[in-house]
Design a protein around this motif. Structure first.
Motif, PDB file in Angstrom:
ATOM      1  N   LYS A   1       0.715  -1.243   0.178  1.00  0.00           N
ATOM      2  CA  LYS A   1      -0.030  -0.041  -0.005  1.00  0.00           C
ATOM      3  C   LYS A   1       0.846   1.223   0.075  1.00  0.00           C
ATOM      4  O   LYS A   1       0.595   2.055  -0.774  1.00  0.00           O
ATOM      5  CB  LYS A   1      -0.683   0.026   1.223  1.00  0.00           C
ATOM      6  N   GLU A   2       1.963   1.346   0.742  1.00  0.00           N
ATOM      7  CA  GLU A   2       2.903   2.530   0.858  1.00  0.00           C
ATOM      8  C   GLU A   2       3.236   2.688  -0.755  1.00  0.00           C
ATOM      9  O   GLU A   2       3.553   3.841  -1.131  1.00  0.00           O
ATOM     10  CB  GLU A   2       3.825   2.293   1.811  1.00  0.00           C
ATOM     11  N   LEU A   3       3.921   1.521  -1.289  1.00  0.00           N
ATOM     12  CA  LEU A   3       4.439   1.656  -2.678  1.00  0.00           C
ATOM     13  C   LEU A   3       3.388   2.178  -3.502  1.00  0.00           C
ATOM     14  O   LEU A   3       3.795   3.360  -4.304  1.00  0.00           O
ATOM     15  CB  LEU A   3       4.984   0.485  -3.196  1.00  0.00           C
ATOM     16  N   PHE A   4       2.188   1.786  -3.514  1.00  0.00           N
ATOM     17  CA  PHE A   4       1.061   2.265  -4.486  1.00  0.00           C
ATOM     18  C   PHE A   4       0.866   3.682  -4.039  1.00  0.00           C
ATOM     19  O   PHE A   4       0.767   4.463  -5.119  1.00  0.00           O
ATOM     20  CB  PHE A   4       0.044   1.226  -4.273  1.00  0.00           C
ATOM     21  N   ILE A   5       0.641   4.194  -3.021  1.00  0.00           N
ATOM     22  CA  ILE A   5       0.265   5.502  -2.577  1.00  0.00           C
ATOM     23  C   ILE A   5       1.549   6.423  -2.981  1.00  0.00           C
ATOM     24  O   ILE A   5       1.330   7.528  -3.641  1.00  0.00           O
ATOM     25  CB  ILE A   5       0.072   5.735  -1.008  1.00  0.00           C
ATOM     26  N   ASN A   6       2.744   6.052  -2.620  1.00  0.00           N
ATOM     27  CA  ASN A   6       4.014   6.861  -2.968  1.00  0.00           C
ATOM     28  C   ASN A   6       3.831   7.064  -4.586  1.00  0.00           C
ATOM     29  O   ASN A   6       4.517   8.064  -5.220  1.00  0.00           O
ATOM     30  CB  ASN A   6       5.210   6.367  -2.673  1.00  0.00           C
ATOM     31  N   GLU A   7       3.710   6.181  -5.387  1.00  0.00           N
ATOM     32  CA  GLU A   7       3.836   6.100  -6.901  1.00  0.00           C
ATOM     33  C   GLU A   7       2.649   7.057  -7.336  1.00  0.00           C
ATOM     34  O   GLU A   7       2.843   7.761  -8.330  1.00  0.00           O
ATOM     35  CB  GLU A   7       3.589   4.858  -7.555  1.00  0.00           C
ATOM     36  N   CYS A   8       1.585   7.028  -6.515  1.00  0.00           N
ATOM     37  CA  CYS A   8       0.448   7.789  -6.950  1.00  0.00           C
ATOM     38  C   CYS A   8       0.663   9.439  -6.824  1.00  0.00           C
ATOM     39  O   CYS A   8       0.435  10.261  -7.476  1.00  0.00           O
ATOM     40  CB  CYS A   8      -1.004   7.517  -6.415  1.00  0.00           C
ATOM     41  N   LYS A   9       1.426   9.585  -5.670  1.00  0.00           N
ATOM     42  CA  LYS A   9       1.669  10.881  -5.282  1.00  0.00           C
ATOM     43  C   LYS A   9       2.923  11.457  -6.522  1.00  0.00           C
ATOM     44  O   LYS A   9       2.878  12.358  -6.959  1.00  0.00           O
ATOM     45  CB  LYS A   9       2.621  10.982  -3.890  1.00  0.00           C
ATOM     46  N   LEU A  10       3.910  10.612  -6.701  1.00  0.00           N
ATOM     47  CA  LEU A  10       5.093  10.883  -7.700  1.00  0.00           C
ATOM     48  C   LEU A  10       4.350  11.068  -9.361  1.00  0.00           C
ATOM     49  O   LEU A  10       4.795  12.076  -9.723  1.00  0.00           O
ATOM     50  CB  LEU A  10       5.981   9.719  -7.710  1.00  0.00           C
ATOM     51  N   THR A  11       3.455  10.281  -9.681  1.00  0.00           N
ATOM     52  CA  THR A  11       2.524  10.433 -10.762  1.00  0.00           C
ATOM     53  C   THR A  11       1.991  11.892 -10.812  1.00  0.00           C
ATOM     54  O   THR A  11       2.222  12.717 -11.871  1.00  0.00           O
ATOM     55  CB  THR A  11       1.801   9.301 -11.096  1.00  0.00           C
ATOM     56  N   ASN A  12       1.380  12.306  -9.891  1.00  0.00           N
ATOM     57  CA  ASN A  12       0.413  13.267  -9.645  1.00  0.00           C
ATOM     58  C   ASN A  12       1.425  14.577  -9.692  1.00  0.00           C
ATOM     59  O   ASN A  12       1.137  15.534 -10.379  1.00  0.00           O
ATOM     60  CB  ASN A  12      -0.489  13.287  -8.418  1.00  0.00           C
ATOM     61  N   SER A  13       2.696  14.621  -8.858  1.00  0.00           N
ATOM     62  CA  SER A  13       3.571  15.639  -8.911  1.00  0.00           C
ATOM     63  C   SER A  13       4.261  15.784 -10.376  1.00  0.00           C
ATOM     64  O   SER A  13       4.378  16.914 -10.881  1.00  0.00           O
ATOM     65  CB  SER A  13       4.658  15.323  -7.687  1.00  0.00           C
ATOM     66  N   TYR A  14       4.508  14.778 -11.022  1.00  0.00           N
ATOM     67  CA  TYR A  14       5.144  14.786 -12.432  1.00  0.00           C
ATOM     68  C   TYR A  14       4.131  15.610 -13.162  1.00  0.00           C
ATOM     69  O   TYR A  14       4.624  16.542 -14.131  1.00  0.00           O
ATOM     70  CB  TYR A  14       5.469  13.617 -12.924  1.00  0.00           C
TER      71      TYR A  14
END
Length: 524
Positions: free
Chosen positions: A382-395
């Motif tokens: 879950k932590e990996l998935f949420i961090n990837e969503c944050k990273l994708t949104n920031s880009y």
């Protein structure tokens, strides 16, 4: 007929039966009347004829000059009822379509405004290519459908170079992955051949030697093949080295006709399979059934993504562990399980860095989400998935802000006081960019958790979660198997025949892409 003498009597009997059914009760034969098709006045355009001829040439892998052969022209004229030969396409029209239009159709791009089910749109239109007027057979309806071709050519190498030089990570190639389907095939063949258990080796050699004799006789003797067909009324498949699962399919077909094959083996003077050997074959298929099912799912080309790999392998191992009451094939079971744990170790130890792409691709798929993850790894995933969503949104936000900053600064100058006062009143320690980044990060986390808690399993649900949809496209673009590429090579062999040895590379690529596109379009 001389190769299959047993079929000759059946043909004669069918002819006699046909003659009897065409006779009257008095013994007179009724004349065969030819049915007349009703005539409908139809109107067909030149572009429609060209499209049909083009599809026929590409799908049947015929030479382009086929459209100019007299017999083919007479066929088209007879079917359509046209008399004007100028409506028929020539090799120049077909080559032009091949080069400018349908070659672009073979490539598909993602659309930002469409749903997942319809996000693949095709570029180009057949009617837009014809420079000549689309003349209908009915002379009262003449129109011109010519228009510019809606096609955009993108230099991928230049795009990747510019993104790397500018530090932007929006465009990147996916990581190199091994073919999961081929790995499963290696487990079923290479790893299984290394079993050292003496009892298993002895009985497996006896059984497979008898079956190999049976299969070799079927493939080499037409008489034996006809005899087997007369008794069993079916054709038995023969294993092929290059065809995955062919051995399992052949053994499964043998088990279905166990009783009849005992008599067949006696008729063909082959060594009879004993009862203990039949039990061995049943256990062999019982163990290999989950493996072959998983292999078929992973080597599929449609509705298959990288997110299918981790759940499929984990479920496969679980199904094999649950198998019990095995008399002869216990070594086979433990060999397959140990090979799975060795070759797919990164899927059973989800803390491995190599597991990241498989975890996120599976969690972003609405069919799986977190249902396949072991409890000890649920928080990590879950932590990996949420961090990837944050990273994708920031880009995506940085990219959009970069575009908007270059467009116009008049709004920022005019409303600058309002923005500054609002930011200072809310939090004096955070700048405008930091406050926006924190807000977007929180929204991404909420969206990711809402997606994971959703019970909907259809792909359309991704339209309601735009950030998760971007993650899904990023990690599920890669396919888990190289089987579709191998199918492409098989189609290439059918196109590049000895009689078409003068086909140049450019036309060969176009014909291959067009044929694959037309085949996929006909299946959907």
């Amino acid at each position: 007929m001389f190769k299959h003498p047993s079929m000759l009597s059946k043909v004669k009997d069918s002819k006699k039966l046909f003659k009897k059914t065409t006779q009257h009760a008095e013994g007179t034969i009724t004349p065969n009347k030819q049915m007349q098709l009703p005539f409908f006045k139809t109107s067909i355009t030149k572009s429609q004829i060209t499209e049909l001829v083009f599809n026929y040439i590409v799908e049947e892998m015929r030479p382009i000059v086929t459209c100019e052969k007299p017999s083919f022209c007479r066929l088209i004229q007879g079917l359509t009822g046209i008399t004007d030969s100028t409506l028929l396409p020539n090799h120049k029209n077909i080559s032009k379509i091949l080069q400018l239009n349908n070659f672009g159709k073979a490539f598909r791009t993602f659309s930002k405004s469409s749903t997942i089910e319809s996000d693949l749109h095709y570029v180009g239109n057949l009617d837009e290519l014809n420079s000549d007027e689309d003349t209908q057979i009915d002379s009262d309806n003449e129109n011109n459908l010519s228009s510019p071709i809606d096609m955009e050519y993108v230099d991928v190498g230049q795009l990747l170079y510019e993104s790397n030089s500018s530090g932007c990570t929006n465009f990147s190639l996916p990581d190199h992955l091994t073919c999961c389907a081929h790995t499963l095939n290696l487990i079923a063949t290479t790893d299984v051949a290394k079993i050292t258990d003496t009892n298993y080796i002895n009985i497996s050699k006896k059984v497979f030697s008898k079956l190999s004799s049976f299969w070799n006789l079927l493939s080499r003797s037409t008489g034996a093949s006809d005899k087997v067909f007369d008794i069993c009324k079916v054709k038995f498949p023969v294993p092929i080295i290059t065809r995955w699962n062919s051995t399992f399919d052949a053994i499964q077909k043998v088990l279905l006709f166990r009783e009849k094959l005992n008599f067949v083996f006696l008729e063909l003077n082959l060594a009879k399979i004993k009862n203990t050997e039949w039990v061995f074959l049943e256990e062999y298929c019982k163990i290999m059934q989950p493996l072959t099912t998983a292999l078929d799912k992973l080597q599929g080309e449609k509705r298959n993504y990288l997110g299918f790999v981790a759940p499929t392998i984990i479920i496969l191992r679980r199904l094999l562990i649950e198998l019990s009451l095995l008399t002869y094939c216990s070594p086979l079971k433990y060999c397959v399980i140990s090979s799975l744990e060795k070759r797919f170790s990164y899927l059973f130890d989800l803390s491995s860095p190599k597991s990241k792409s498989f975890i996120i691709s599976s969690m972003s798929h609405p069919l799986f989400k977190c249902s396949w993850i072991p409890l000890r790894y649920i928080d990590l995933c879950k932590e990996l998935f949420i961090n990837e969503c944050k990273l994708t949104n920031s880009y995506s936000d940085v990219y959009e802000n970069h575009i908007s900053d270059n467009s116009d600064d008049s709004d920022t100058e005019f409303y600058g006081n309002v923005f500054s006062s609002q930011n200072s009143s809310s939090n004096d320690e955070l700048s405008t960019n930091e406050h926006s980044a924190l807000r977007n990060s929180n929204l991404s986390s909420v969206e990711a958790l809402s997606f994971l808690n959703s019970k909907v399993k259809e792909l359309n649900i991704l339209d309601s979660f735009p950030v998760v949809k971007q993650v899904f496209i990023k990690f599920n673009t890669s396919i888990p198997s190289s089987a579709p590429v191998e199918r492409l090579f098989s189609g290439a062999i059918q196109i590049l025949t000895p009689r078409r040895n003068r086909l140049n590379d450019k036309h060969f690529d176009m014909l291959l892409c067009c044929r694959c596109y037309l085949q996929q379009n006909s299946l959907t």
